[in-house]
Write a protein that holds these residues in place. Structure first.
Motif, PDB file in Angstrom:
ATOM      1  N   GLU A 100       0.833  -1.194   0.000  1.00 59.67           N
ATOM      2  CA  GLU A 100       0.000   0.000   0.000  1.00 59.67           C
ATOM      3  C   GLU A 100       0.869   1.245   0.000  1.00 59.67           C
ATOM      4  O   GLU A 100       1.909   1.294   0.653  1.00 59.67           O
ATOM      5  N   VAL A 101       0.420   2.240  -0.743  1.00 61.74           N
ATOM      6  CA  VAL A 101       1.066   3.547  -0.767  1.00 61.74           C
ATOM      7  C   VAL A 101       0.153   4.516  -0.039  1.00 61.74           C
ATOM      8  O   VAL A 101      -1.067   4.516  -0.242  1.00 61.74           O
ATOM      9  N   GLY A 102       0.731   5.311   0.848  1.00 64.84           N
ATOM     10  CA  GLY A 102      -0.022   6.333   1.560  1.00 64.84           C
ATOM     11  C   GLY A 102       0.738   7.647   1.520  1.00 64.84           C
ATOM     12  O   GLY A 102       1.930   7.670   1.206  1.00 64.84           O
ATOM     13  N   TYR A 103       0.055   8.726   1.831  1.00 68.36           N
ATOM     14  CA  TYR A 103       0.709  10.037   1.789  1.00 68.36           C
ATOM     15  C   TYR A 103      -0.109  11.048   2.561  1.00 68.36           C
ATOM     16  O   TYR A 103      -1.274  10.827   2.870  1.00 68.36           O
ATOM     17  N   TRP A 104       0.525  12.164   2.884  1.00 68.71           N
ATOM     18  CA  TRP A 104      -0.154  13.368   3.328  1.00 68.71           C
ATOM     19  C   TRP A 104       0.720  14.558   2.969  1.00 68.71           C
ATOM     20  O   TRP A 104       1.914  14.401   2.712  1.00 68.71           O
ATOM     21  N   THR A 105       0.121  15.733   2.920  1.00 68.60           N
ATOM     22  CA  THR A 105       0.876  16.959   2.643  1.00 68.60           C
ATOM     23  C   THR A 105       0.538  18.009   3.695  1.00 68.60           C
ATOM     24  O   THR A 105      -0.557  17.999   4.267  1.00 68.60           O
ATOM     25  N   VAL A 106       1.489  18.892   3.934  1.00 68.29           N
ATOM     26  CA  VAL A 106       1.236  20.018   4.828  1.00 68.29           C
ATOM     27  C   VAL A 106       0.377  21.027   4.075  1.00 68.29           C
ATOM     28  O   VAL A 106       0.324  21.032   2.840  1.00 68.29           O
ATOM     29  N   ALA A 107      -0.297  21.882   4.813  1.00 69.62           N
ATOM     30  CA  ALA A 107      -1.215  22.850   4.209  1.00 69.62           C
ATOM     31  C   ALA A 107      -0.540  23.693   3.126  1.00 69.62           C
ATOM     32  O   ALA A 107      -1.099  23.903   2.051  1.00 69.62           O
ATOM     33  N   ALA A 108       0.690  24.148   3.373  1.00 69.99           N
ATOM     34  CA  ALA A 108       1.386  25.022   2.420  1.00 69.99           C
ATOM     35  C   ALA A 108       1.741  24.318   1.113  1.00 69.99           C
ATOM     36  O   ALA A 108       2.004  24.978   0.106  1.00 69.99           O
ATOM     37  N   ALA A 109       1.738  23.000   1.100  1.00 70.96           N
ATOM     38  CA  ALA A 109       2.104  22.250  -0.114  1.00 70.96           C
ATOM     39  C   ALA A 109       0.907  21.877  -0.966  1.00 70.96           C
ATOM     40  O   ALA A 109       1.075  21.457  -2.116  1.00 70.96           O
ATOM     41  N   ARG A 110      -0.289  22.031  -0.452  1.00 73.25           N
ATOM     42  CA  ARG A 110      -1.476  21.617  -1.201  1.00 73.25           C
ATOM     43  C   ARG A 110      -1.691  22.508  -2.418  1.00 73.25           C
ATOM     44  O   ARG A 110      -1.473  23.708  -2.362  1.00 73.25           O
ATOM     45  N   GLY A 111      -2.087  21.880  -3.510  1.00 76.56           N
ATOM     46  CA  GLY A 111      -2.303  22.606  -4.760  1.00 76.56           C
ATOM     47  C   GLY A 111      -1.033  22.840  -5.556  1.00 76.56           C
ATOM     48  O   GLY A 111      -1.055  23.518  -6.581  1.00 76.56           O
ATOM     49  N   ARG A 112       0.086  22.266  -5.131  1.00 78.81           N
ATOM     50  CA  ARG A 112       1.378  22.459  -5.805  1.00 78.81           C
ATOM     51  C   ARG A 112       1.864  21.187  -6.498  1.00 78.81           C
ATOM     52  O   ARG A 112       3.002  21.112  -6.921  1.00 78.81           O
ATOM     53  N   GLY A 113       1.034  20.146  -6.565  1.00 79.86           N
ATOM     54  CA  GLY A 113       1.418  18.916  -7.236  1.00 79.86           C
ATOM     55  C   GLY A 113       2.234  17.960  -6.385  1.00 79.86           C
ATOM     56  O   GLY A 113       2.632  16.898  -6.858  1.00 79.86           O
ATOM     57  N   VAL A 114       2.487  18.307  -5.141  1.00 79.24           N
ATOM     58  CA  VAL A 114       3.282  17.455  -4.260  1.00 79.24           C
ATOM     59  C   VAL A 114       2.541  16.139  -4.006  1.00 79.24           C
ATOM     60  O   VAL A 114       3.120  15.053  -4.070  1.00 79.24           O
ATOM     61  N   ALA A 115       1.234  16.243  -3.727  1.00 75.87           N
ATOM     62  CA  ALA A 115       0.443  15.063  -3.370  1.00 75.87           C
ATOM     63  C   ALA A 115       0.334  14.063  -4.508  1.00 75.87           C
ATOM     64  O   ALA A 115       0.150  12.883  -4.259  1.00 75.87           O
ATOM     65  N   SER A 116       0.447  14.480  -5.745  1.00 76.70           N
ATOM     66  CA  SER A 116       0.370  13.510  -6.842  1.00 76.70           C
ATOM     67  C   SER A 116       1.756  13.073  -7.321  1.00 76.70           C
ATOM     68  O   SER A 116       1.945  11.910  -7.662  1.00 76.70           O
ATOM     69  N   ARG A 117       2.715  13.954  -7.296  1.00 76.66           N
ATOM     70  CA  ARG A 117       4.040  13.590  -7.827  1.00 76.66           C
ATOM     71  C   ARG A 117       4.813  12.660  -6.903  1.00 76.66           C
ATOM     72  O   ARG A 117       5.429  11.696  -7.360  1.00 76.66           O
ATOM     73  N   ALA A 118       4.796  12.902  -5.598  1.00 74.16           N
ATOM     74  CA  ALA A 118       5.565  12.054  -4.677  1.00 74.16           C
ATOM     75  C   ALA A 118       5.033  10.617  -4.647  1.00 74.16           C
ATOM     76  O   ALA A 118       5.809   9.674  -4.806  1.00 74.16           O
ATOM     77  N   PRO A 119       3.721  10.390  -4.482  1.00 71.83           N
ATOM     78  CA  PRO A 119       3.237   9.004  -4.513  1.00 71.83           C
ATOM     79  C   PRO A 119       3.431   8.328  -5.874  1.00 71.83           C
ATOM     80  O   PRO A 119       3.649   7.120  -5.941  1.00 71.83           O
TER      81      PRO A 119
END
Length: 182
Positions: free
Chosen positions: A98-117
């Motif tokens: 399983e792959v899981g993730y979370w992002t800090v508030a300042a990173a949301r909307g910057r593509g971090v949540a889709s690129r890292a996983p």
């Protein structure tokens, strides 16, 4: 032995580095968990330094056992703040991972949540060696529309719905699956 992974710059953001969590990240972890949205979607409790040390120890033990590979997500380059977390885990007695993730508030909307996983998923099939999984799952609460979008961007197809399983998982969840590409 922990490794770091590079994530190329994308249209939505700078180059990223996925690196193992370390003791120096305790403060950033506590700060991240002050975010109501992050706490809503995660099950871990990190309210203070003691919780952070415990959480970091769990991540280190995961690397030691070879069953859980957790990374802090930061911008590539100088001493950058933590933008998020991504993990590849393979529980004992389970054929998949399983792959899981979370992002800090300042990173949301910057593509971090889709690129890292996405990068971790690409590497995930080989991470456990010859006995690696044939499929990876990404699971999130059914009412988390943002995680649904992230799963699709990372190449995961919606495969089904998990019923609620209190107390560990009170709400229903979506299961997204990505198969090994041959």
């Amino acid at each position: 032995m922990p490794v770091s992974l590079d994530v190329a710059a994308g249209a939505s953001g700078p180059a990223l580095l996925l690196r193992p969590w370390g003791p120096a990240d305790a403060g950033a972890l506590v700060e991240a968990y002050r975010d109501d949205a992050l706490r809503r979607w995660t099950s871990a409790v990190v309210a203070d330094d003691a919780d952070a040390v415990r959480w970091l120890g769990e991540q280190r033990r995961g690397w030691e056992t070879g069953r859980r590979f957790a990374f802090a997500v930061v911008e590539a380059g100088a001493a950058a703040p933590v933008l998020g977390h991504v993990v590849l885990r393979r529980p004992e007695g389970v054929s998949g991972a399983e792959v899981g993730y979370w992002t800090v508030a300042a990173a949301r909307g910057r593509g971090v949540a889709s690129r890292a996983p996405a990068v971790l998923s690409d590497r995930g099939f080989a991470a456990f060696g010859d006995a690696g999984p044939d499929r990876l799952e990404l699971v999130h609460q059914v009412d988390n529309a943002a995680s649904c979008r992230v799963a699709h961007k990372c190449g995961y197809a919606l495969a089904g719905v998990l019923p609620p399983a209190p107390p560990a998982h009170p709400p229903a969840g979506h299961v997204h699956v990505r198969e090994r590409r041959v």
